[in-house]
Design a protein around this motif. Sequence first.
Motif, PDB file in Angstrom:
ATOM      1  N   ALA A  78       2.910   4.842  12.969  1.00 21.17           N
ATOM      2  CA  ALA A  78       2.176   3.652  12.541  1.00 21.17           C
ATOM      3  C   ALA A  78       1.259   3.190  13.665  1.00 21.17           C
ATOM      4  O   ALA A  78       1.427   3.559  14.831  1.00 21.17           O
ATOM      5  N   LYS A  79       0.274   2.396  13.310  1.00 17.52           N
ATOM      6  CA  LYS A  79      -0.661   1.841  14.285  1.00 17.52           C
ATOM      7  C   LYS A  79      -0.433   0.328  14.414  1.00 17.52           C
ATOM      8  O   LYS A  79      -0.181  -0.352  13.430  1.00 17.52           O
ATOM      9  N   ILE A  80      -0.515  -0.166  15.642  1.00 22.31           N
ATOM     10  CA  ILE A  80      -0.364  -1.596  15.903  1.00 22.31           C
ATOM     11  C   ILE A  80      -1.601  -2.076  16.649  1.00 22.31           C
ATOM     12  O   ILE A  80      -1.927  -1.553  17.726  1.00 22.31           O
ATOM     13  N   ARG A  81      -2.293  -3.049  16.096  1.00 23.57           N
ATOM     14  CA  ARG A  81      -3.460  -3.608  16.770  1.00 23.57           C
ATOM     15  C   ARG A  81      -3.025  -4.457  17.971  1.00 23.57           C
ATOM     16  O   ARG A  81      -1.920  -5.007  18.003  1.00 23.57           O
ATOM     17  N   ASN A  82      -3.914  -4.586  18.931  1.00 25.47           N
ATOM     18  CA  ASN A  82      -3.602  -5.308  20.167  1.00 25.47           C
ATOM     19  C   ASN A  82      -3.134  -6.734  19.890  1.00 25.47           C
ATOM     20  O   ASN A  82      -2.115  -7.194  20.411  1.00 25.47           O
ATOM     21  N   SER A  83      -3.876  -7.437  19.048  1.00 23.80           N
ATOM     22  CA  SER A  83      -3.522  -8.830  18.756  1.00 23.80           C
ATOM     23  C   SER A  83      -2.173  -8.919  18.055  1.00 23.80           C
ATOM     24  O   SER A  83      -1.376  -9.829  18.313  1.00 23.80           O
ATOM     25  N   ALA A  84      -1.899  -7.950  17.166  1.00 22.29           N
ATOM     26  CA  ALA A  84      -0.627  -7.944  16.450  1.00 22.29           C
ATOM     27  C   ALA A  84       0.533  -7.679  17.398  1.00 22.29           C
ATOM     28  O   ALA A  84       1.614  -8.272  17.264  1.00 22.29           O
ATOM     29  N   LEU A  85       0.304  -6.807  18.376  1.00 17.76           N
ATOM     30  CA  LEU A  85       1.360  -6.511  19.347  1.00 17.76           C
ATOM     31  C   LEU A  85       1.718  -7.748  20.163  1.00 17.76           C
ATOM     32  O   LEU A  85       2.895  -8.090  20.328  1.00 17.76           O
ATOM     33  N   ASN A  86       0.725  -8.440  20.663  1.00 17.81           N
ATOM     34  CA  ASN A  86       0.989  -9.626  21.489  1.00 17.81           C
ATOM     35  C   ASN A  86       1.617 -10.755  20.672  1.00 17.81           C
ATOM     36  O   ASN A  86       2.511 -11.455  21.159  1.00 17.81           O
ATOM     37  N   LYS A  87       1.167 -10.903  19.439  1.00 14.57           N
ATOM     38  CA  LYS A  87       1.790 -11.915  18.575  1.00 14.57           C
ATOM     39  C   LYS A  87       3.235 -11.537  18.260  1.00 14.57           C
ATOM     40  O   LYS A  87       4.114 -12.403  18.188  1.00 14.57           O
ATOM     41  N   GLY A 122       0.814  -1.216   0.000  1.00 15.93           N
ATOM     42  CA  GLY A 122       0.000   0.000   0.000  1.00 15.93           C
ATOM     43  C   GLY A 122       0.845   1.262   0.000  1.00 15.93           C
ATOM     44  O   GLY A 122       2.051   1.246  -0.245  1.00 15.93           O
ATOM     45  N   ARG A 123       0.196   2.406   0.304  1.00 19.64           N
ATOM     46  CA  ARG A 123       0.836   3.722   0.243  1.00 19.64           C
ATOM     47  C   ARG A 123       1.129   4.224   1.659  1.00 19.64           C
ATOM     48  O   ARG A 123       0.235   4.281   2.508  1.00 19.64           O
ATOM     49  N   HIS A 124       2.369   4.634   1.878  1.00 20.04           N
ATOM     50  CA  HIS A 124       2.798   5.053   3.218  1.00 20.04           C
ATOM     51  C   HIS A 124       3.430   6.443   3.117  1.00 20.04           C
ATOM     52  O   HIS A 124       4.491   6.616   2.509  1.00 20.04           O
ATOM     53  N   VAL A 125       2.755   7.420   3.714  1.00 21.91           N
ATOM     54  CA  VAL A 125       3.137   8.820   3.510  1.00 21.91           C
ATOM     55  C   VAL A 125       3.522   9.531   4.807  1.00 21.91           C
ATOM     56  O   VAL A 125       3.769  10.727   4.799  1.00 21.91           O
ATOM     57  N   LYS A 126       3.610   8.795   5.907  1.00 21.36           N
ATOM     58  CA  LYS A 126       3.879   9.449   7.197  1.00 21.36           C
ATOM     59  C   LYS A 126       5.248   9.102   7.770  1.00 21.36           C
ATOM     60  O   LYS A 126       5.464   9.135   8.973  1.00 21.36           O
ATOM     61  N   HIS A 127       6.168   8.745   6.903  1.00 17.81           N
ATOM     62  CA  HIS A 127       7.575   8.566   7.254  1.00 17.81           C
ATOM     63  C   HIS A 127       7.802   7.565   8.390  1.00 17.81           C
ATOM     64  O   HIS A 127       8.398   7.889   9.419  1.00 17.81           O
ATOM     65  N   PRO A 128       7.367   6.324   8.232  1.00 16.95           N
ATOM     66  CA  PRO A 128       7.560   5.339   9.300  1.00 16.95           C
ATOM     67  C   PRO A 128       9.037   4.975   9.487  1.00 16.95           C
ATOM     68  O   PRO A 128       9.817   4.972   8.530  1.00 16.95           O
ATOM     69  N   ASP A 129       9.396   4.675  10.721  1.00 15.91           N
ATOM     70  CA  ASP A 129      10.709   4.125  11.047  1.00 15.91           C
ATOM     71  C   ASP A 129      10.479   2.845  11.844  1.00 15.91           C
ATOM     72  O   ASP A 129      10.179   2.889  13.036  1.00 15.91           O
ATOM     73  N   THR A 130      10.606   1.714  11.179  1.00 18.19           N
ATOM     74  CA  THR A 130      10.348   0.434  11.844  1.00 18.19           C
ATOM     75  C   THR A 130      11.624  -0.401  11.945  1.00 18.19           C
ATOM     76  O   THR A 130      11.574  -1.630  12.006  1.00 18.19           O
TER      77      THR A 130
END
Length: 663
Positions: free
Chosen positions: A452-461, A355-363
Amino acid sequence: MATNYRLLTPAEIAQLEKQLCVADSWENIQVAENFTPTHIHYTRFSGTIRLGVFEKEFQLPGGMSKHAGLCRVTLHNVTVGDNCCIENVKNYIANYTIGHDTFIENVDIILVDRETSFGNGVEVSVLNETGGREVMIHDRLSAHEAYIMALYRHRPQLIERMKEIVQAYVKERTSDSGQIGNHVTIVDAGYIKNVFVGDYCQIEGTSRLKNGSINSNEHDPVHIGSGVICDDFIISSGSNVEDGTMLSRCFVGQACHMGHNYSASDSLFFSNCQEENGEACAIFAGPFTVTHHKSTLLIAGMFSFMNAGSGSNQSNHMYKLGPIHQGALERGAKTTSDSYILWPARIGAFSLVMGRHVKHPDTSNLPFSYLIEEKNTTYLAPGVNLRSVGTIRDAQKWPKRDKRKDPDRLDQINYNLLSPYTIQKMMTGRMILKDLSKVSGETSEIYSYQSAKIRNSALNKGIKFYEMAIHKFLGNSVIKRLENLHFASDEEIRARLQPDTPVGGGEWVDVSGLIAPKSEVERLMQEIETGSLTTVAEMHAQFAEMHRNYYTYEWTWAYEKMLEFYQLDATRITAKDIVAIVKQWQQSVVELDKMVYEDARKEFSLSSMTGFGADGTRREQELDFEQVRGAFESNPFVTAVLEHIRVKTELGNELIARLDNLL
């Protein structure tokens, strides 16, 4: 190549004139002892000329043969080696030494005009089109040297010393005459100016080559194909540049393939890159950077072990101060079709961008993640790529796809999926995720991290995935350290666990394919700054030494992290502690492999069969799918995963059995 030359005899001059040859001065022509003029026709000589013997025949495709000799060619200040065939040069060849057994036919012009360095010393404005990160290319450039020169601009003394080292090498390569090597083929080519051509190179149908080096050799020849245009370039051994490719101010590393009208400017491509159809501008393409599609633009980014999906795109300016922004996809990152990233951004190792990412993520501290855009928002799923069949397949295929045959390898490439570099990031990422949960609350549905946003289930996994990978890496290291040894006491185990060197502790870095302790890279840079390292060869040797000692350094790091992660005291480690680590390792390896197994199964689901079995029943669809893709149970990758589970389980059991007497 002849070493003893003589002047032409009057009889030889007379025969040459009879064969419609002319010379500004026959006295300026020297020939090999056994020279005969039989196979020289319609040739004009000027300046200083040296000719070898013309005794052999060239066997050409289609059963055609041609005798070595000269025909319809003008030579100015040229040395021609033994048994060359040079025919139909429209203009002339000037200021070249041509090796033996070389075939040149139907070319426009080949010349050296005044002093040139053959592409060495050209400054490539990588990552920033407006300048400021220029890399001086040269024949011996490695991805690691270029990485330091491009990125360590905060150390101006280091950069200045590196430039001096390269300039010294460039001075060695500077000359007012060029070289075309032995067993070279140049046919149906256009304009060739100030170009060094190495042994066994093939240049066929090329449009223009200007100011460059083609470092072909017998071990790994280079092929330059039809319609290619290269200006200010260096092409390394084993590479193929084909089919209308256009390069301007570019370095092409060993065993690269470029074709299908690919165009690139101010870019660096290191070992085993494959670039077709698309476009590159100011990119740093580390080893195994791959792009195949016409609609794909790579710009102002740093990549390695990367595969760009069709339509992948980035932007390096926001219409303010020009194209000054840059970004990085760390090793193993991928982009899906129609993905977009607005630089500046940094994507963690082995991550997938969709997809399109326009908010300069640093992962960068959350490797093996998915970045998925949903309603203009970047959602992050940390660690999920650890269970992906694609990730494991990539790690297995890269070593097999290393096409370098040249024994003198410029890049030191580490293929390990799990290494101190990625595990240190997972350890940091695990703490980040735990802190997010603690600060925002365990019941929060959405967590925010680096735009970026992280969903609860994704965080625990994500926490679980990282912990399994850490267990897997540390367990692997411990088992390797203790393999094939028997111990009579816990003291012997503790003695064996002690590292062989203090080097390796602390932070590790990925220097574009080379994974090494930051302390060793720092030591190299200090030696450059202080002047104790003064040549390109010495720099190359240091990188090779780091690569050679990887596993020794890795254990130093793993030992420290093992004590920290499992909260062990180095003076009190027992067989029981080791067995606990091994059992945790077995559990993590098997669980991760089972996840990969289930991920592979999706490729054989009913939905994956859509499009198979033309005009038939569901059974015909299944049979057609099986004929094309094979059965799930017999798929080589699937059977390899099952075998991996079996082997690793047995490996752990074997170590536990060896320690049984101490439990």
